[in-house]
Design an enzyme around this catalytic site. Structure first.
Site, PDB file in Angstrom:
ATOM      1  CD  GLU A 138      -2.608   1.339   2.577  1.00 24.66           C
ATOM      2  OE1 GLU A 138      -3.601   2.088   2.586  1.00 24.66           O
ATOM      3  OE2 GLU A 138      -2.281   0.642   3.562  1.00 24.66           O
ATOM      4  CD  GLU A 235      -7.517   1.849   6.561  1.00 25.95           C
ATOM      5  OE1 GLU A 235      -6.863   1.001   7.177  1.00 25.95           O
ATOM      6  OE2 GLU A 235      -7.088   2.437   5.556  1.00 25.95           O
TER       7      GLU A 235
END
Length: 255
Positions: A138, A235
């Site tokens: 990520e 998130e």
């Protein structure tokens, strides 16, 4: 219709993880993700997931044991620790039927100087896990995490291309990508084949994806248009009551 996942690292993180899984069921989530579930028994977690008819999509490798650690997979000289945490995540994911492990990269001075260590640890993860288990890297923005070694899509693609392995994909967190690159629509379309999971939160404050500079209804419609087959993870951080926040977010996407 794009499916939504709730990230229990940020939502209902004030109660034990097994209770948070009950909360996810209460709000009809079929998918959850989290950061570090390792204080819970993997066997208790899989039993609760089955009971609640929920799939766990992703977990992270641990950040590390030092105060400044934010992942170890690109930190030269700490390969043994990194691989111990990879083994732990693989074991937990295997028991709980988790789809992805996010390999946290870590903080340092130079991507180029750490690239070979990251490649070594990714290769370890791929070589020591079942072919049904997948891995994510990520890009994380350097405004929130100064010094994070994997902080842009170009570097992420360098790593992806090094392996050319369908089990290694990008975690495309729209919050981080917007802060580092902008051009969300173009970047989602350009990298769709290499994206394993998408996450959303408002920019600039990482709150509910209802406000700020990104129109997430448009982003969701774009993901459908470009044939994204995955789930979109919520998130985000909230100052509201967790239940109230989730109700508002779900109502927004239904409207």
């Amino acid at each position: 219709m794009i499916k939504l996942s709730v990230n229990l690292g940020f939502i209902w993180n004030n109660i034990p993880f097994l209770n948070a899984l009950d909360k996810a069921k209460e709000f009809n989530f079929k998918y959850i993700e989290t950061h570090w579930p390792y204080n819970s028994s993997a066997f208790e977690v899989i039993n609760k997931l089955k009971e609640n008819d929920i799939q766990m999509l992703s977990i992270n490798t641990r950040k590390g044991d030092l105060d400044n650690d934010f992942g170890l997979n690109a930190i030269k000289g700490r390969e043994n620790e990194a691989q111990k945490f990879i083994d732990e995540a693989i074991n937990f994911a295997s028991i709980t039927n988790t789809k992805f492990i996010h390999l946290m990269v870590g903080k340092g001075e130079s991507f180029e100087a750490s690239k070979n260590t990251l490649i070594k640890n990714i290769n370890y993860a791929l070589s020591n896990s079942d072919k049904s288990l997948n891995f994510l890297i990520e890009p994380i923005n350097t405004f929130d995490v100064p010094g994070y070694l994997l902080n842009n899509l170009d570097h992420a693609m360098e790593i992806i291309n090094e392996f050319d392995n369908s089990r290694l994909k990008i975690m495309f967190d729209c919050y981080h990508i917007q802060k580092m690159h902008g051009f969300l629509s173009e970047n989602l379309s350009k990298h769709m084949d290499q994206i394993g999971h998408v996450q959303i939160a408002a920019v600039p404050n990482r709150n509910e994806p209802l406000f700020g500079e990104i129109n997430y209804k448009y982003i969701i419609s774009l993901l459908e248009k470009i044939n994204y087959k995955g789930v979109v993870g919520l998130e985000y951080l909230t100052k509201d009551d967790f239940d109230e926040s989730i109700m508002k977010t779900l109502d927004y996407f239904k409207g």
